[in-house]
Design a protein around this motif. Structure first.
Motif, PDB file in Angstrom:
ATOM      1  N   UNK A  86       1.543   7.757  -1.754  1.00  0.00           N
ATOM      2  CA  UNK A  86       0.173   7.938  -0.778  1.00  0.00           C
ATOM      3  C   UNK A  86      -1.192   7.293  -1.093  1.00  0.00           C
ATOM      4  N   UNK A  87      -1.184   6.672  -2.277  1.00  0.00           N
ATOM      5  CA  UNK A  87      -1.877   5.583  -2.274  1.00  0.00           C
ATOM      6  C   UNK A  87      -1.335   4.254  -1.590  1.00  0.00           C
ATOM      7  N   UNK A  88      -0.050   3.773  -2.283  1.00  0.00           N
ATOM      8  CA  UNK A  88       0.530   2.623  -1.871  1.00  0.00           C
ATOM      9  C   UNK A  88       0.943   2.937  -0.258  1.00  0.00           C
ATOM     10  N   UNK A  89       1.531   3.958   0.333  1.00  0.00           N
ATOM     11  CA  UNK A  89       1.172   3.996   1.726  1.00  0.00           C
ATOM     12  C   UNK A  89       0.144   3.905   2.629  1.00  0.00           C
ATOM     13  N   UNK A  90      -1.415   4.397   1.893  1.00  0.00           N
ATOM     14  CA  UNK A  90      -2.703   4.175   2.811  1.00  0.00           C
ATOM     15  C   UNK A  90      -2.848   1.916   2.116  1.00  0.00           C
ATOM     16  N   UNK A  92      -1.076  -0.210   2.319  1.00  0.00           N
ATOM     17  CA  UNK A  92      -0.034  -1.248   2.867  1.00  0.00           C
ATOM     18  C   UNK A  92      -0.713  -0.648   3.894  1.00  0.00           C
ATOM     19  N   UNK A  93      -1.175   0.590   4.941  1.00  0.00           N
ATOM     20  CA  UNK A  93      -1.995   0.068   6.362  1.00  0.00           C
ATOM     21  C   UNK A  93      -2.633  -0.928   6.089  1.00  0.00           C
ATOM     22  N   UNK A  94      -3.801  -0.424   5.337  1.00  0.00           N
ATOM     23  CA  UNK A  94      -5.117  -1.252   5.339  1.00  0.00           C
ATOM     24  C   UNK A  94      -4.885  -2.684   5.260  1.00  0.00           C
ATOM     25  N   UNK A  95      -4.053  -3.530   4.428  1.00  0.00           N
ATOM     26  CA  UNK A  95      -3.685  -4.508   4.606  1.00  0.00           C
ATOM     27  C   UNK A  95      -3.328  -4.997   5.816  1.00  0.00           C
ATOM     28  N   UNK A  96      -1.845  -4.308   6.129  1.00  0.00           N
ATOM     29  CA  UNK A  96      -0.901  -4.661   7.412  1.00  0.00           C
ATOM     30  C   UNK A  96      -2.467  -4.537   8.899  1.00  0.00           C
ATOM     31  N   UNK A  97      -3.454  -3.394   8.734  1.00  0.00           N
ATOM     32  CA  UNK A  97      -4.709  -3.891   9.522  1.00  0.00           C
ATOM     33  C   UNK A  97      -4.609  -4.417   9.387  1.00  0.00           C
ATOM     34  N   UNK A  98      -5.301  -5.598   8.501  1.00  0.00           N
ATOM     35  CA  UNK A  98      -5.990  -6.995   7.757  1.00  0.00           C
ATOM     36  C   UNK A  98      -5.395  -7.759   7.970  1.00  0.00           C
ATOM     37  N   UNK A  99      -3.873  -8.028   8.616  1.00  0.00           N
ATOM     38  CA  UNK A  99      -3.188  -8.844   8.116  1.00  0.00           C
ATOM     39  C   UNK A  99      -3.125  -9.623   7.259  1.00  0.00           C
ATOM     40  N   UNK A 104      -1.574  -5.331  -6.179  1.00  0.00           N
ATOM     41  CA  UNK A 104      -1.520  -4.475  -6.410  1.00  0.00           C
ATOM     42  C   UNK A 104      -2.193  -3.611  -7.281  1.00  0.00           C
ATOM     43  N   UNK A 105      -3.271  -4.563  -7.589  1.00  0.00           N
ATOM     44  CA  UNK A 105      -3.970  -4.584  -8.332  1.00  0.00           C
ATOM     45  C   UNK A 105      -4.855  -3.422  -7.843  1.00  0.00           C
ATOM     46  N   UNK A 106      -5.308  -3.266  -5.798  1.00  0.00           N
ATOM     47  CA  UNK A 106      -6.249  -2.484  -5.087  1.00  0.00           C
ATOM     48  C   UNK A 106      -5.370  -0.995  -5.043  1.00  0.00           C
TER      49      UNK A 106
END
Length: 155
Positions: A86-90, A92-99, A104-106
């Motif tokens: 779940x953390x990885x999905x969130x 990944x989605x956040x990073x994609x939204x910010x391009x 990984x440390x996040x």
């Protein structure tokens, strides 16, 4: 093609393989997925041996047994790491939204205990390993720039 593979294998033999392998395994985005299941060290015991050797190198002491427990939980998404997907999905989605790419440390930071924010042994080792540059291109660029600045004429 063979010359390229031979060159890569020669570089790999010179590299500090333990650090790179452990950095991939402790990166929650990849874990063991890049490795073949037939690789003999891809067991909890093998990863423990790898990480305990690195712990000794970095911290000059025996690896704490808590690191073993955490590694087993981390590799099997159990206990504290049950919500890791779940953390990885969130993240990944956040990073994609910010391009941006995912840090990984996040993911480790998102799992930090707010009551006791001291890093666990696995987090300490992950922080140490995930800061390693996978190549020397940035260093080579600096030396190249330095070579352009420091010339006989300027000296």
């Amino acid at each position: 093609m063979r010359a390229t593979l031979k060159s890569i294998e020669k570089c790999w033999e010179k590299s500090d393989q333990d650090i790179f392998i452990a950095a991939v395994i402790l990166n929650p985005l990849y874990k063991a997925s890049p490795f073949s299941s037939s690789v003999e060290f891809m067991t909890a015991a093998g990863v423990w041996e790898l990480c305990s050797r690195l712990w000794m190198r970095f911290y000059k002491e025996e690896a704490p047994i808590q690191l073993y427990r955490e590694l087993v939980s981390y590799l099997s998404n159990q206990d504290r790491y049950e919500k890791l997907p779940d953390h990885i999905w969130r993240e990944t989605a956040l990073a994609a939204s910010e391009n941006k790419s995912v840090d990984p440390m996040s993911i480790y930071i998102a799992m930090t205990n707010l009551v006791n924010p001291l890093p666990t042994p696995l987090e300490c080792l992950a922080r140490h390993l995930l800061t390693v540059s996978a190549n020397s291109a940035s260093c080579e660029r600096l030396f190249s720039a330095f070579g352009l600045i420091l010339t006989q004429l300027r000296s």
